[in-house]
Motif scaffolding. Sequence first.
Motif, PDB file in Angstrom:
ATOM      1  N   LEU A  25     137.554 -32.548  85.183  1.00  0.00           N
ATOM      2  CA  LEU A  25     136.736 -31.784  84.250  1.00  0.00           C
ATOM      3  C   LEU A  25     137.090 -30.307  84.370  1.00  0.00           C
ATOM      4  O   LEU A  25     137.851 -29.916  85.254  1.00  0.00           O
ATOM      5  CB  LEU A  25     135.249 -32.013  84.497  1.00  0.00           C
ATOM      6  N   PHE A  26     136.536 -29.484  83.458  1.00  0.00           N
ATOM      7  CA  PHE A  26     136.905 -28.069  83.478  1.00  0.00           C
ATOM      8  C   PHE A  26     135.749 -27.204  83.005  1.00  0.00           C
ATOM      9  O   PHE A  26     134.807 -27.685  82.371  1.00  0.00           O
ATOM     10  CB  PHE A  26     138.165 -27.823  82.640  1.00  0.00           C
ATOM     11  N   GLU A  27     135.838 -25.925  83.336  1.00  0.00           N
ATOM     12  CA  GLU A  27     134.909 -24.904  82.864  1.00  0.00           C
ATOM     13  C   GLU A  27     135.714 -23.735  82.319  1.00  0.00           C
ATOM     14  O   GLU A  27     136.745 -23.362  82.888  1.00  0.00           O
ATOM     15  CB  GLU A  27     134.000 -24.397  83.985  1.00  0.00           C
ATOM     16  N   THR A  28     135.240 -23.172  81.222  1.00  0.00           N
ATOM     17  CA  THR A  28     135.855 -22.005  80.614  1.00  0.00           C
ATOM     18  C   THR A  28     134.819 -20.891  80.602  1.00  0.00           C
ATOM     19  O   THR A  28     133.784 -21.019  79.947  1.00  0.00           O
ATOM     20  CB  THR A  28     136.335 -22.310  79.183  1.00  0.00           C
ATOM     21  N   ILE A  29     135.073 -19.809  81.308  1.00  0.00           N
ATOM     22  CA  ILE A  29     134.068 -18.782  81.569  1.00  0.00           C
ATOM     23  C   ILE A  29     134.526 -17.447  81.003  1.00  0.00           C
ATOM     24  O   ILE A  29     135.639 -16.988  81.293  1.00  0.00           O
ATOM     25  CB  ILE A  29     133.820 -18.644  83.088  1.00  0.00           C
ATOM     26  N   ARG A  30     133.672 -16.816  80.214  1.00  0.00           N
ATOM     27  CA  ARG A  30     133.975 -15.474  79.716  1.00  0.00           C
ATOM     28  C   ARG A  30     133.711 -14.458  80.827  1.00  0.00           C
ATOM     29  O   ARG A  30     132.608 -14.407  81.384  1.00  0.00           O
ATOM     30  CB  ARG A  30     133.130 -15.139  78.491  1.00  0.00           C
ATOM     31  N   MET A  31     134.717 -13.658  81.126  1.00  0.00           N
ATOM     32  CA  MET A  31     134.614 -12.659  82.178  1.00  0.00           C
ATOM     33  C   MET A  31     134.669 -11.261  81.578  1.00  0.00           C
ATOM     34  O   MET A  31     135.378 -11.014  80.600  1.00  0.00           O
ATOM     35  CB  MET A  31     135.757 -12.815  83.174  1.00  0.00           C
ATOM     36  N   VAL A  32     133.929 -10.372  82.164  1.00  0.00           N
ATOM     37  CA  VAL A  32     134.011  -8.950  81.855  1.00  0.00           C
ATOM     38  C   VAL A  32     134.291  -8.244  83.173  1.00  0.00           C
ATOM     39  O   VAL A  32     133.436  -8.228  84.068  1.00  0.00           O
ATOM     40  CB  VAL A  32     132.722  -8.421  81.206  1.00  0.00           C
ATOM     41  N   GLU A  33     135.509  -7.736  83.304  1.00  0.00           N
ATOM     42  CA  GLU A  33     135.996  -7.204  84.572  1.00  0.00           C
ATOM     43  C   GLU A  33     135.855  -8.311  85.646  1.00  0.00           C
ATOM     44  O   GLU A  33     136.492  -9.341  85.536  1.00  0.00           O
ATOM     45  CB  GLU A  33     135.253  -5.914  84.927  1.00  0.00           C
TER      46      GLU A  33
ATOM     47  N   GLY B 192     137.080  -8.231  77.640  1.00  0.00           N
ATOM     48  CA  GLY B 192     137.049  -9.151  78.760  1.00  0.00           C
ATOM     49  C   GLY B 192     138.201 -10.133  78.746  1.00  0.00           C
ATOM     50  O   GLY B 192     139.226  -9.906  78.086  1.00  0.00           O
ATOM     51  N   TRP B 193     138.028 -11.259  79.460  1.00  0.00           N
ATOM     52  CA  TRP B 193     139.081 -12.253  79.594  1.00  0.00           C
ATOM     53  C   TRP B 193     138.439 -13.601  79.880  1.00  0.00           C
ATOM     54  O   TRP B 193     137.212 -13.702  80.016  1.00  0.00           O
ATOM     55  CB  TRP B 193     140.057 -11.861  80.699  1.00  0.00           C
ATOM     56  N   ILE B 194     139.261 -14.642  79.934  1.00  0.00           N
ATOM     57  CA  ILE B 194     138.773 -16.008  80.119  1.00  0.00           C
ATOM     58  C   ILE B 194     139.284 -16.568  81.448  1.00  0.00           C
ATOM     59  O   ILE B 194     140.488 -16.570  81.708  1.00  0.00           O
ATOM     60  CB  ILE B 194     139.239 -16.935  78.972  1.00  0.00           C
TER      61      ILE B 194
ATOM     62  N   SER C  36     143.306 -16.107  80.825  1.00  0.00           N
ATOM     63  CA  SER C  36     143.905 -15.838  79.520  1.00  0.00           C
ATOM     64  C   SER C  36     143.109 -14.748  78.817  1.00  0.00           C
ATOM     65  O   SER C  36     141.963 -14.453  79.206  1.00  0.00           O
ATOM     66  CB  SER C  36     143.930 -17.116  78.667  1.00  0.00           C
ATOM     67  N   PRO C  37     143.680 -14.146  77.788  1.00  0.00           N
ATOM     68  CA  PRO C  37     142.954 -13.103  77.063  1.00  0.00           C
ATOM     69  C   PRO C  37     141.742 -13.674  76.328  1.00  0.00           C
ATOM     70  O   PRO C  37     141.695 -14.870  75.991  1.00  0.00           O
ATOM     71  CB  PRO C  37     143.988 -12.572  76.065  1.00  0.00           C
TER      72      PRO C  37
END
Length: 272
Positions: free
Chosen positions: A25-33, A81-83, A112-113
Amino acid sequence: MFRLFWADDGGLPANDRGLAYGDGLFETIRMVEQKGVLLSRHLERMVRDAGRLGIEVSRRDLANVCVQAAQRFAGRFRGEGWILKLTLTRGSGGRGYRPAPGMEPNLLVSASPLPPMPDIAGEAVDFSKVPLSVNPVLAGIKSLNRIEQVLAAAELGPSLFEVIMADHGGNLVEGTRTNLLLRQSDGWVTPPASSLAVAGVLRQWVLERLRQQGERVSERPVAVDDVLGPDCHGLFLLNSVLGFVPVRTIAGHDLPVDGGLATIFNPLETLE
């Protein structure tokens, strides 16, 4: 514990069960810094759903990897941000479906961007021709088995933001990468979690927030007529990376656009 792999160092071994069987399974998380949007909820879901698959992983170990990933990747990205993507598999080795006892999981970490953000004035969507089948044992798990979403996403053209998938009974379930939330005159409606291929962390967050504000929320099947009928006061697509996306048209039909929902979710307020 797990074996840690970085995508920019070469990725998973060729005999990984995630590659062979989608066993993970996987998680995709929006990151800011170096902070993540709804990060705790992403990690809690991965631990919980990995347990449902019989893969043991600790939240603390995942959190430590997120810290390492933030230090490794954050400086490469600028702007919004980034992913961060975490891919957890049962492990490596063995031929055939039956996993060997005591396998050590593999965790692949990549970055990733941030994708382009949706139009706040609303996006155009359509109905997918690909039906969505949800095994009750796997309902809600963001597993690596996403071939139906891959086929549906192939229907997307330059003018479409998303396609909405229905179950074999014709009820609307979710988009290829989004959950659905419908506004009607007497409250909000969303398909039940038991019918979903992926139960999104933003979906759960907004349902809790709406109920805290005294809004009426129903989790029930959503028919095409619910969306195209006169009682539709707005259709929203939910995704923790993209936020709340109002639907402006669906299959050429104009829908009312209400931007009020977006005011209750500011990604910067959920950074952890």
